[in-house]
Design a protein around this motif. Sequence first.
Motif, mmCIF file in Angstrom:
data_model
loop_
_atom_site.group_PDB
_atom_site.id
_atom_site.type_symbol
_atom_site.label_atom_id
_atom_site.label_comp_id
_atom_site.label_asym_id
_atom_site.label_seq_id
_atom_site.Cartn_x
_atom_site.Cartn_y
_atom_site.Cartn_z
ATOM 1 N N ILE A 89 0.833 -1.198 0.000
ATOM 2 C CA ILE A 89 0.000 0.000 0.000
ATOM 3 C C ILE A 89 0.875 1.258 0.000
ATOM 4 O O ILE A 89 0.577 2.270 -0.679
ATOM 5 C CB ILE A 89 -0.946 0.005 1.222
ATOM 6 N N LYS A 170 -2.773 -0.246 -7.847
ATOM 7 C CA LYS A 170 -1.601 0.446 -7.313
ATOM 8 C C LYS A 170 -0.645 0.831 -8.424
ATOM 9 O O LYS A 170 -0.107 1.948 -8.440
ATOM 10 C CB LYS A 170 -0.896 -0.449 -6.270
ATOM 11 N N ASN A 181 -7.255 5.623 -4.661
ATOM 12 C CA ASN A 181 -7.108 5.379 -3.224
ATOM 13 C C ASN A 181 -8.361 4.755 -2.620
ATOM 14 O O ASN A 181 -8.284 3.825 -1.800
ATOM 15 C CB ASN A 181 -6.803 6.689 -2.489
ATOM 16 N N SER A 182 -9.503 5.269 -2.999
ATOM 17 C CA SER A 182 -10.731 4.704 -2.417
ATOM 18 C C SER A 182 -10.929 3.259 -2.831
ATOM 19 O O SER A 182 -11.328 2.390 -2.023
ATOM 20 C CB SER A 182 -11.943 5.557 -2.840
ATOM 21 N N GLU A 185 -8.375 1.110 -0.956
ATOM 22 C CA GLU A 185 -8.793 0.922 0.435
ATOM 23 C C GLU A 185 -9.948 -0.056 0.533
ATOM 24 O O GLU A 185 -10.038 -0.849 1.475
ATOM 25 C CB GLU A 185 -9.185 2.276 1.040
ATOM 26 N N SER A 186 -10.841 0.003 -0.453
ATOM 27 C CA SER A 186 -11.969 -0.935 -0.456
ATOM 28 C C SER A 186 -11.483 -2.376 -0.613
ATOM 29 O O SER A 186 -11.920 -3.285 0.108
ATOM 30 C CB SER A 186 -12.938 -0.578 -1.594
ATOM 31 N N ARG A 188 -8.466 -3.387 0.076
ATOM 32 C CA ARG A 188 -7.704 -3.735 1.271
ATOM 33 C C ARG A 188 -8.635 -4.171 2.401
ATOM 34 O O ARG A 188 -8.356 -5.112 3.156
ATOM 35 C CB ARG A 188 -6.861 -2.552 1.711
ATOM 36 N N GLY A 189 -9.780 -3.478 2.553
ATOM 37 C CA GLY A 189 -10.739 -3.862 3.592
ATOM 38 C C GLY A 189 -11.308 -5.250 3.356
ATOM 39 O O GLY A 189 -11.461 -6.047 4.279
#
Length: 637
Positions: A89, A170, A181-182, A185-186, A188-189
Motif C-alpha cells: 500500500i 496500485k 485510493n478509495s 482501500e476498499s 484492502r478492507g
Amino acid sequence: MSEVKKRGIIRKIVRLLTFVDLPIRRKFTLFAVGVLFWFVLLTSVSFYVLVDVNIKTAQVVDSLLPYEWFAQDTLRNANEVDHLIVDLIHAESEQIITLKAERVKSNLLAIDSSIDQLEAPRMQSPLRLIWDRLSEDDWLDRQGNHAYVELVKGSTASLLKIINEMTYLKLDQVKNSADNNSAIESQRGHFGAIEAELKSASVEFLESISQQTNQYSTSITTTTSYAFWMILTVLTLASGLLAVFTFWISDSIVMPVSSMITKIHTLATGHVDLTDKIEIRSEDEIGEMSQEFNDLMDTVHGMTVFKSVIEEDATLEDVYSRMGEAFSCNVDINQYCIYEVSGDYKTMQAVYPVALSEKELQCHAEILTSCDLCRAVKTGHPISSLAYDRVCKQFIDDQTKVHVCVPMIIGGHAGGVVQFVFDKVGEFALSRNEIERKIAKAEAYIKQSLSVLEAKRLMNTLRESSLRDPMTGLFNRRFLQDQAGHLIAGSLRRKKGIGLLMCDIDFFKQVNDQYGHDAGDEILKGTSKIISDSVRESDVVVRFGGEEFLVIITDIEPGDALVVAEKIRTSIEEKVFLVGPEKVKKTISIGVSEFPLDSDGFWQTIKYADVALYNAKDTGRNRSIRFDESMWSADEF
C-alpha cells in the motif's frame, strides 16, 4: 456343614485343579497346556495393547499433526501477508509494488501447495485397515478438518484475486497518477476481512486439533493402564496356580519317593519299622508305587514274623501247620499238600493237611513208597504244568487242574515237596499271571521255612541217636562229626555264615577241688542251660569236652557271633550258682570265629575259635575275643 467336610471339599477341589490324581503323563501334559494358555493370554493382551497404541499414535502422527502443521503454516503465511500488504500500500515505485505483490502471491500459493500435500493419498497397512473396521474408537473430526481445508482453499483463491486487483490499481496509480485510493482501500478492507476470517478459523482449528490429540492421548493412557493391571492380575493368578500346582505335585511325588528311599536305606541296615506305611498322597503312578511298596513291606514284615514264629515252634508238625496257614490266609491258595521226604531219601509222606488220605491225594500213591517217581524230588527244581501240560505223569487230574510242585531243598537234597493245585476251568479258574504271582509269594514262605525245617529235622535225627551228653543234655562231639556236613551245606546254599563260639569256664578245677565233683557237675549243667537259653532254637550247643562248650550259630552276618558271645558271657557272670548251702559265681572265656569268613575249612575255623579262647585266657579271662590272624602261630598251636 462341619469343618471337616468343608476342608474335605476344598481339598478335593484343589486336587482337581492341580491334577494330582491324574496319570503323570496326562498331569504334565495339562500343565504344559495351562502354561501355554497363560502365555497366549499374556501375549494376546500385550499384542492388543501394542497394536492399539501403535495405530492411535499413527493416527495422531499421520492425520492430526499434518493438519496442525498446515494450520500453523497458514497462520504464519497470513501474518507475513499482513506486513506485505502494508508495504504494498505504501510502495511508490513499480518495482517495489511488483516485488511485494509477488511475495504475497508466493505466500498464498505456499498455502495452496500445503493443501495439495495434505490431501495427497497415503498408503495404509492392512493391519490398520482391519483395526479401523474392528475399533469403534475414532476421535478424528474429519468433517471439521475437511471444512477448514475448504475454507482455506476458498480464502486463498479470494485473496489471490484481491491481490491481483490491488496490484493493478496500485500500478495504475503510480504510472498514471490515477486517483485509486478509495478503490485500493476498499480492496484492502475486503482482503483484511477474508484474512481475519482465515486467521480466526485457523486458531479455532488448532484448538480442535489439540482436543482430538488429547482424546487420543487419554485413550492410549487408559489402554496401557488397563493392560498393566490385566497383565499384573494374570501374572498373579498364574503364579498362584503354579505355586499351588507345584506344591501339591511335589508333595504327591517327592514325599512318597523320599520315604521309599529312606526306608530302603534303613532296610539295608535292618532297623526299619516294617509296619510304618508310606502315606498315599495321590492316585497316579506314584500312588500305585507307594501302595506296591507298602504291600512289599507287609510281605517282608509277614515273612519276618513268620520266620520268627516258626523258629520258636517245638516240632516239625507245628512248622508244617504254620506253612499251611500262610498258604491259605496270606497267599489265598486253598488246594495244596506238603510232602516230607524220609531221612534215607527213599520214601515220602503227606504231612499237611494231616487228615489227607491216599485217596485224596492229587498224585498216584506210588510216590509215597518211591519218592524218585516224584519229578520235583528227582530234579530238585519246581515242576509246573503251566509251562508244559502233563509234565508230570504222577499227577492224576490233568484235565481240569493245574499243578505246581516246589521242592524244599534241605541239606543239598529235596527234603520235601509243596504241591499247589488250581482249577483250570470253571468259576474259580485263575489266569497264568495270577497263579505265578501266588506261587512266587508262596515260594517266599517256603524259603523262609527251609533253615528252620533243616534245623528241626536235624534235631529229630539227633533225638533218634545217642548224640547228646547225658549230664548236660547238649550234643556231643560225635554229633558235630556226623552233622557238620549238613550245617556247612545249608550255610553255603543260603550264602550265610556260621558263628563258632568256643567257651571255657574260668578256674573250673577250683570248683571240683573246693566243693567236689558234684558241685562241678551242677555248675556244668547250669552253664549249659544259660548258653542254650542265650541262642536260638535253630542254633546248636555242643559240650566239646570237660568244661568246654562249642556254640554253632547259623545264618549270621559278620559280627553277629561276637554279640551273642558277649550275651552269654554277661549272663554267666551275673548268674549265682547254688552249690548246697554255698553260693558260687563263675565267669567264662569265649573265643569267636566265623565260617567261611575266617577259613574255608570248617574244622580249621573251630581251631581258630580255640586259639581265640586261649588268647582270652591269657589276657585275663572273663572276656569274649574275636579271632584275628595275628593270634595264629603254627609253632605254638
